[in-house]
Design a protein around this motif. Structure first.
Motif, mmCIF file in Angstrom:
data_model
loop_
_atom_site.group_PDB
_atom_site.id
_atom_site.type_symbol
_atom_site.label_atom_id
_atom_site.label_comp_id
_atom_site.label_asym_id
_atom_site.label_seq_id
_atom_site.Cartn_x
_atom_site.Cartn_y
_atom_site.Cartn_z
ATOM 1 N N LYS A 60 -37.982 20.233 25.063
ATOM 2 C CA LYS A 60 -39.257 19.801 24.467
ATOM 3 C C LYS A 60 -39.165 19.617 22.956
ATOM 4 C CE LYS A 60 -42.474 21.702 27.887
ATOM 5 N NZ LYS A 60 -41.637 22.444 28.838
ATOM 6 N N ALA A 61 -38.186 20.269 22.338
ATOM 7 C CA ALA A 61 -38.070 20.148 20.883
ATOM 8 C C ALA A 61 -36.602 19.967 20.502
ATOM 9 C CB ALA A 61 -38.620 21.396 20.200
ATOM 10 N N MET A 62 -36.382 19.175 19.473
ATOM 11 C CA MET A 62 -35.001 18.931 19.052
ATOM 12 C C MET A 62 -34.886 18.924 17.541
ATOM 13 S SD MET A 62 -33.271 16.057 21.501
ATOM 14 C CE MET A 62 -31.675 15.996 20.747
ATOM 15 N N LEU A 63 -33.692 19.312 17.100
ATOM 16 C CA LEU A 63 -33.310 19.123 15.706
ATOM 17 C C LEU A 63 -32.142 18.143 15.721
ATOM 18 C CD1 LEU A 63 -33.177 19.818 12.674
ATOM 19 C CD2 LEU A 63 -31.863 21.856 13.260
ATOM 20 N N VAL A 64 -32.328 16.985 15.099
ATOM 21 C CA VAL A 64 -31.278 15.962 15.079
ATOM 22 C C VAL A 64 -30.796 15.791 13.646
ATOM 23 C CG1 VAL A 64 -30.718 13.551 15.531
ATOM 24 C CG2 VAL A 64 -32.254 14.767 17.072
ATOM 25 N N LEU A 65 -29.510 16.005 13.451
ATOM 26 C CA LEU A 65 -28.949 15.882 12.110
ATOM 27 C C LEU A 65 -28.341 14.492 11.934
ATOM 28 C CD1 LEU A 65 -27.154 19.362 11.842
ATOM 29 C CD2 LEU A 65 -29.491 18.786 11.236
ATOM 30 N N ASP A 66 -28.923 13.717 11.076
ATOM 31 C CA ASP A 66 -28.409 12.394 10.687
ATOM 32 C C ASP A 66 -28.319 11.375 11.832
ATOM 33 O OD1 ASP A 66 -27.881 12.426 7.819
ATOM 34 O OD2 ASP A 66 -26.642 14.152 8.340
ATOM 35 N N ASP A 67 -27.971 10.167 11.421
ATOM 36 C CA ASP A 67 -27.977 9.024 12.334
ATOM 37 C C ASP A 67 -26.577 8.784 12.887
ATOM 38 O OD1 ASP A 67 -28.997 6.930 13.695
ATOM 39 O OD2 ASP A 67 -29.025 5.532 12.002
ATOM 40 N N HIS A 68 -26.500 8.124 14.006
ATOM 41 C CA HIS A 68 -25.199 7.823 14.593
ATOM 42 C C HIS A 68 -25.311 6.588 15.472
ATOM 43 C CE1 HIS A 68 -21.406 8.483 16.816
ATOM 44 N NE2 HIS A 68 -21.049 9.102 15.727
ATOM 45 N N VAL A 69 -24.209 5.859 15.572
ATOM 46 C CA VAL A 69 -24.209 4.625 16.369
ATOM 47 C C VAL A 69 -24.547 4.918 17.832
ATOM 48 C CG1 VAL A 69 -21.704 4.745 16.778
ATOM 49 C CG2 VAL A 69 -22.876 2.547 16.944
ATOM 50 N N HIS A 70 -24.198 6.098 18.306
ATOM 51 C CA HIS A 70 -24.424 6.394 19.720
ATOM 52 C C HIS A 70 -25.904 6.529 20.085
ATOM 53 C CE1 HIS A 70 -20.074 8.035 20.278
ATOM 54 N NE2 HIS A 70 -20.145 6.721 20.219
ATOM 55 N N TYR A 71 -26.774 6.649 19.086
ATOM 56 C CA TYR A 71 -28.202 6.711 19.397
ATOM 57 C C TYR A 71 -28.754 5.338 19.765
ATOM 58 C CZ TYR A 71 -27.944 11.310 17.164
ATOM 59 O OH TYR A 71 -27.606 12.588 16.835
ATOM 60 N N GLU A 72 -27.994 4.299 19.436
ATOM 61 C CA GLU A 72 -28.556 2.962 19.655
ATOM 62 C C GLU A 72 -27.723 2.075 20.569
ATOM 63 O OE1 GLU A 72 -26.995 0.657 15.713
ATOM 64 O OE2 GLU A 72 -28.603 2.125 15.488
ATOM 65 N N ASP A 73 -26.447 2.450 20.827
ATOM 66 C CA ASP A 73 -25.623 1.525 21.612
ATOM 67 C C ASP A 73 -25.553 1.882 23.094
ATOM 68 O OD1 ASP A 73 -23.963 3.679 21.676
ATOM 69 O OD2 ASP A 73 -22.237 2.718 20.750
ATOM 70 N N GLY A 74 -26.356 2.858 23.504
ATOM 71 C CA GLY A 74 -26.392 3.173 24.926
ATOM 72 C C GLY A 74 -25.347 4.176 25.377
ATOM 73 N N THR A 75 -24.455 4.571 24.453
ATOM 74 C CA THR A 75 -23.404 5.527 24.824
ATOM 75 C C THR A 75 -23.992 6.844 25.320
ATOM 76 O OG1 THR A 75 -22.048 4.542 23.104
ATOM 77 C CG2 THR A 75 -21.314 6.648 23.974
ATOM 78 N N LEU A 76 -25.105 7.255 24.689
ATOM 79 C CA LEU A 76 -25.725 8.522 25.083
ATOM 80 C C LEU A 76 -26.929 8.281 26.002
ATOM 81 C CD1 LEU A 76 -25.515 10.535 21.731
ATOM 82 C CD2 LEU A 76 -24.093 10.789 23.761
ATOM 83 N N GLY A 77 -26.943 7.144 26.644
ATOM 84 C CA GLY A 77 -28.041 6.851 27.567
ATOM 85 C C GLY A 77 -29.299 6.435 26.811
ATOM 86 N N ASP A 78 -30.435 6.688 27.422
ATOM 87 C CA ASP A 78 -31.716 6.270 26.849
ATOM 88 C C ASP A 78 -32.165 7.300 25.816
ATOM 89 O OD1 ASP A 78 -34.159 5.267 26.256
ATOM 90 O OD2 ASP A 78 -35.043 5.635 28.228
ATOM 91 N N VAL A 79 -31.626 7.179 24.590
ATOM 92 C CA VAL A 79 -31.910 8.172 23.550
ATOM 93 C C VAL A 79 -33.353 8.085 23.098
ATOM 94 C CG1 VAL A 79 -31.360 8.864 21.195
ATOM 95 C CG2 VAL A 79 -29.526 8.252 22.774
ATOM 96 N N THR A 80 -33.810 6.870 22.845
ATOM 97 C CA THR A 80 -35.175 6.744 22.316
ATOM 98 C C THR A 80 -36.195 7.205 23.352
ATOM 99 O OG1 THR A 80 -35.076 4.434 22.955
ATOM 100 C CG2 THR A 80 -34.717 4.924 20.644
ATOM 101 N N GLY A 81 -35.918 6.940 24.614
ATOM 102 C CA GLY A 81 -36.807 7.424 25.679
ATOM 103 C C GLY A 81 -36.884 8.946 25.656
ATOM 104 N N GLY A 82 -35.745 9.572 25.466
ATOM 105 C CA GLY A 82 -35.699 11.030 25.391
ATOM 106 C C GLY A 82 -36.466 11.552 24.191
#
Lengths: 951, 180
Positions: A630-652
């Motif tokens: 339900k809660a996350m701490l995300v440190l900085d940006d990464h290409v994997h948040y947008e190229d689908g490598t980590l699945g549906d990141v924005t949905g999560g």
């Protein structure tokens, strides 16, 4: 030592070693000999004749850069005859270079706008040259004791300055033809993207038929710029900027961890990056990312103030307000509903503090690093050897007799690792086996290129292992002495018969056998394990196979041999060492298997370590979408948040109830965050990175973007933890965190900040007021870092791991399974194997000028196995389009080749296209957003020729 | 740098009769036992009359060098040309004997007759004029060669009429020069 000899230079006795050239011996002793074409690390050449000396008992004036030292030699660098020759040489050199200012006594008094009494043409003035004050020719001329009154006329070459290529500007009007750049490209990098053209008075540096660098095979590594003594080769950005100071730090683009010297100007902007000449991690080399990818530090678009979401909108807040908001919000999500996603650009100290926060304060083991999308690549190594880590150092690859690279786009993603390989292959001392379904740069160097069907690497490695066993190539003495579990492993290999593996992977049985023979029989074989040719759950098997191959052939624990996993992220190794792993605590201790380590950690922290294994990488976002996190701490940006490598990141992220993000730039993550902290970037931080060879290197603050009120992630995490009432986060700086890391991670016990600043190579150079190449000027106190395991203060580090024992004594060989090749769907029956090379022989790219920039335009060519082409009713030269599942389409023409395995569409594009794309990108940090070249399912269909370029 | 001689992907047009295919054949069919970058360049130019990019590329592949290395060799020698030659070659000797026996007025006359500034190709692409340091027929000085056919004891009038004769006989057929 027996191999030391003594020579006399200018009356001074100098102790040196045979094989050195006189100029080098003199420089090492701090005696200056003028030179312009010599550069340490390159072979003797003798082009400029500036370094001539006199030798007692020898006629004439030999060039000291091509003169080997002899015992008892007496050298005079300042003899009349030598000085006279140098005088003439300099005269001749200057007749080819604008020099009105160089021979003017007023040179120190001149500014760019001054009216010149000597009528030096504006384009000829030193003050308008980008290398002014950094020019070796100018320094050398001014250091020369004689007055230069050149009787020779100088004629401006009047050549067009080449500014259309990415990253570099080339002004050959200023070239003095020392050939350092062409030798760097040839000897140091193995590319030969530039060469000498024409002859005699017309000789210059150039490319084939004057082509742009995009079509000459340039990898934009910047090696030629680094060695250029004049203003001929310069970086396009910050071209005219002069450094106010320089700082040594570590590059943050990939896990090689190149030591770089960064030039900082008067406005605290990082303006240039120069790879450190003697650093053990990179030996003076860098790549396009490290050389040109630092600009985001200075960017205006950085987040300047903390942001807090109020009434649904992110609004600026003070640091105290933002910390309080984050602490208050996170306090409601203690336990397994919290997850931490760290960044590979975080320092070890930040990563340690972040996971300590997640575990000790929030009570969750859901911690991972954004670059760790393929944990299987190192899990198998941990199973067998004991550590989530490789066993080798980068530059020992130069001594490997054979190297096997498994599905890795090495020359782009971990560029400098490719340098020793390319050099050794070109020297003929190394056999290179490349396993890759794509054509990548290294396939051009390979003596053996196996093209398996994408996703079948684990099967192929199993086939190699079985082949080694069947042919009696295994080193059973080594296996019995050093490993356990061999019989179980061997039993698992039953299905991996040569024929079955050949049928499954599409690689011929003969090639598999040959590769097995080369790998097993070379004497020192390295295995570089990439994950581009395997899928999700099979990678752990693959890395177990790789470890098994190394053990079976005795290729571990000796120089030139070992296994090196190729992953992404500058501090990916540090993340694993620091326990940024959902199932392991700091020091590679599995949470559930090692209760004693867990308890010791709990005692150190004064808080229990949760037992439940957390979610990592894409599962973290899956679980967020399910509502379990339900809660996350995300440190900085990464290409994997947008190229689908980590699945549906924005949905999560959308599904989260509370999100705290630190970031230097606005991103998809910060858009969705409830609290955003402006993060410091790597150049603003102090701390340590651990590179791919386990080298813990000090990262030192280079500059600070003054527009931005940013803090390091370490400060942010500690402040939040403090606001939540947690103890144990009140460190006074990263050095103290490193001390605590030493207590939590035995392998780091002997590493302290003070020791890291002590571990240095003291390179003797001539005094810095004497003319020197930039790289020589910046070398001197090279911090070498320490390679863990380094068990205690004062104990040596271990460049070579597992020489006599593995982590748990013997290697624990693990059973493996046959993973059948991924089945292709009916709709997308083929796999697109997209590779990139510097230059494709046989195919001339087209370069057109768009605006003021060069751009590569090339018809794409889909190479198919004739069987697949027949099935799709396509023939040689037919126009076709390739469509992926997400709907993107590429157009090109079809070519047929038996070399392409059935079921694969092979596509090779040029690195120049990527270089243009990155160079022209509007993004603040484009290097961090280069997507990997993964095989994807596609379908191919014929298109009409109309609308597509004709073949 | 390439260690493998053939590209793994499909090459550009290499159909029979194409420049690339002709260059490749010429390079591969060199009779000499020692094949070098230089010998390959000469073979390709003998076949094509000049060195297009395709020929450089083929030499680089056959010798395992980079195109830029091959270019470094090719651009070093003035004997190589990189644009298609004119249909006919005219060479005029300006060696010492020819010079003494009156080559200079012929040379200048031909240059102005062809509308050139010196060595080079005529605008209509019919004639390549080259100066030669010695055609090796000093007893017949001043000497010239027309499409590699030697002619001695030249006068300006004779030279102009020979030039016009090969030019008017120009049916576009292959009277190509070799080696520039």
């Amino acid at each position: 030592m027996a191999d030391e000899i003594t020579i006399t230079i200018d009356g001074q006795e100098v102790t040196t070693t045979p094989g050195k050239m006189v100029v080098q011996a003199a420089n090492d002793a701090g005696i200056y000999v003028p030179y312009l074409c010599y550069h340490p690390g390159m072979k003797p050449y003798g082009a400029c004749r500036m370094c001539v000396v006199e030798v007692e008992g020898q006629r004439g004036t030999p060039a000291s850069c091509t003169l080997p030292v002899r015992d008892g030699m007496v050298v005079n660098t300042k003899g009349d005859e030598a000085v006279k020759v140098r005088d003439t040489t300099l005269d001749l050199l200057l007749s080819e270079h604008p020099h009105g200012c160089l021979t003017c006594h007023r040179i120190d008094l001149c500014g760019p706008q001054d009216i010149c009494l000597r009528h030096v043409d504006v384009v000829d003035r030193c003050v308008t040259c980008p290398k002014n004050e950094r020019c070796e020719l100018k320094d050398t001329t001014r250091f020369h004791p004689q007055e230069l009154v050149s009787p020779l006329t100088y004629q401006y070459r009047n050549l067009q300055v080449e500014t259309k290529d990415p990253f570099y500007d080339r002004d050959y009007n200023l070239c003095i033809v020392c050939a350092r750049c062409t030798r760097a490209c040839d000897e140091l990098r193995g590319d030969v993207a530039i060469g000498m053209t024409e002859r005699a008075g017309q000789v210059l540096v150039g490319t084939v038929m004057g082509d742009s660098l995009l079509e000459s095979g340039c990898e934009f590594c910047g090696a030629c710029i680094d060695v250029c003594p004049v203003g001929a080769l310069t970086e396009t950005s910050y071209k005219w900027e002069r450094p106010a100071r320089v700082e040594q730090s570590v590059c943050a683009e990939c896990p090689v961890g190149c030591t770089m010297t960064y030039e900082v100007n008067h406005w605290e902007r990082v303006v240039r990056a120069v790879p450190e000449l003697n650093s053990p991690a990179n030996m003076g080399q860098a790549c396009f990312q490290g050389k040109f990818g630092f600009e985001y530090v200075n960017d205006k678009r950085r987040i300047r103030k903390p942001l807090v979401r109020r009434d649904g909108e992110l609004q600026e807040a003070t640091w105290d307000e933002a910390i309080a908001a984050a602490a208050e919000g996170l306090a409601q999500y203690k336990g397994s509903t919290f997850a931490l996603m760290a960044n590979p650009r975080n320092t070890n100290e930040e990563l340690y503090a972040a996971q300590k926060f997640a575990r000790a304060v929030m009570g969750s083991n859901s911690v991972d690093v954004a670059s760790n999308d393929r944990p299987g690549t190192v899990e198998g190594l941990q199973d067998v050897f004991g550590y989530f880590a490789g066993t080798m150092t980068t530059w020992e690859l130069a001594d490997s007799a054979a190297v096997m690279v498994v599905s890795a786009n090495l020359t782009e993603e971990q560029n400098v690792i490719g340098v020793p390989i390319k050099r050794a292959v070109r020297n003929g001392t190394q056999q290179l086996i490349v396993i890759d379904s794509r054509e990548v740069e290294l396939t051009r160097y390979a003596s053996l290129w196996l093209r398996p069907y994408p996703g079948t690497d684990p099967v192929l490695l199993g086939g190699l292992l079985r082949c080694i066993v069947d042919n009696g190539l295994a080193d059973m003495e080594f296996v019995n002495e050093r490993a356990e579990g061999w019989d179980e492993l061997a039993a698992c290999l039953a299905p991996f018969t040569l024929d079955a593996v050949a049928a499954e992977t599409g690689v011929s049985a003969a090639s598999i056998e040959e590769a097995a023979r080369v790998y097993a029989g070379s004497g020192a074989s390295a295995l570089l394990l990439g994950g581009d040719g395997s899928v999700g759950g099979t990678r752990r098997t693959m890395s177990r196979m790789a470890a098994g191959l190394a053990i079976a052939t005795g290729n571990v624990g000796k120089r030139g041999a070992g296994v090196m996993p190729l992953y992404q992220g500058a501090n990916g190794q540090g993340a694993w060492d620091m326990g940024i792993w959902p199932g392991a605590t700091p020091g590679h201790n599995l949470i559930q298997e090692t209760p004693e380590a867990r308890e010791a950690l709990g005692a150190l922290w004064g808080a229990p370590v949760p037992l439940e294994i957390g979610s990592g990488n894409r599962h973290m976002f899956d679980r967020a979408r399910e509502g379990a996190i339900k809660a996350m701490l995300v440190l900085d940006d990464h290409v994997h948040y947008e190229d689908g490598t980590l699945g549906d990141v924005t949905g999560g992220l959308d599904a989260l109830e509370f999100l705290v993000a630190t970031s230097a730039f606005p991103s998809a993550v910060t858009e969705r965050a409830d609290v955003v902290f402006p993060a410091e970037v790597w150049a603003e931080k102090t701390g340590t990175y651990t590179n791919i060879e386990r080298r813990v290197q000090p990262l030192r603050k280079v500059a600070k973007n003054k527009r931005v009120d940013s803090r390091s992630d370490l400060d942010v995490v500690c402040a939040i933890a403090g606001a939540m009432g947690a103890r144990g986060f009140s460190w006074d700086g990263p050095a103290q965190v490193l001390d605590e890391i030493g207590q939590a991670v035995p392998e780091y016990a002997g590493i302290s900040w003070e020791r890291l600043l002590r571990e240095r190579l003291d390179i003797v150079t001539t005094p810095s007021d004497e003319p020197q190449p930039t790289q020589v000027m910046y070398t001197g106190n090279v911090l070498t870092g320490l390679q863990w395991p380094c068990a205690a203060e004062g104990s040596a580090d271990e460049p070579e791991m597992f020489v006599s024992r593995f982590r748990h004594g013997k290697a624990q060989l693990q059973p493996v399974a046959w993973h059948p090749r991924p089945t292709a769907g009916a709709e997308f029956p083929l796999m697109l194997a997209h590779g990139r090379v510097l230059l494709e022989p046989g195919r001339k790219p087209n370069v057109t000028v768009v605006g003021k920039r060069n751009r590569v335009e090339r018809e794409e060519r889909f190479v198919l196995n004739p069987a697949d082409a027949a099935a799709a009713r396509l023939g040689e030269g037919d126009a076709a389009s390739v469509t992926t599942a997400d709907g993107s389409e590429r157009r090109g023409v079809v070519a047929l080749s038996d070399a392409v395995p059935a079921g694969v569409v092979s596509l090779t594009t040029l690195f120049g296209e990527l270089a243009v794309e990155v160079d022209s990108s509007d993004r603040p940090d484009p290097m961090n957003h280069i997507a990997r070249l993964n095989a994807v399912p596609v379908r191919i269909a014929a298109t009409s020729h109309a609308g597509s370029p004709s073949p | 740098m390439t260690t493998t001689s053939r590209p793994h992907g499909a090459p550009d047009d290499a159909s029979p009769g194409s420049l690339r295919e002709r260059a490749r054949r010429a390079i591969e069919e060199q009779p000499s036992p020692t094949v070098t970058v230089l010998s390959s360049l000469l073979a390709a130019q003998d076949e094509l009359g000049y060195l297009p990019y395709e020929a450089i590329d083929e030499v680089s592949m056959c010798t395992g060098s980079s195109v830029n290395e091959v270019w470094a060799v090719a651009s070093f020698y003035p004997n190589f040309r990189f644009t298609p030659p004119a249909r006919h070659s005219v060479e005029i000797c300006w060696g010492p004997t020819c010079h003494v026996l009156g080559a200079q007025p012929i040379l200048q006359g031909i240059v102005s007759h062809l509308g050139l500034d010196g060595e080079g190709d005529t605008e209509d692409g019919s004639i390549s004029l080259k100066y030669n340091t010695c055609l090796g027929v000093c007893p017949h000085a001043p000497a010239m060669s027309f499409d590699h056919e030697l002619a001695g004891r030249m006068s300006l009038d004779e030279a102009v009429s020979r030039v016009e004769r090969i030019r008017s006989g120009d049916d576009g057929a292959d009277g190509r020069t070799s080696r520039g």
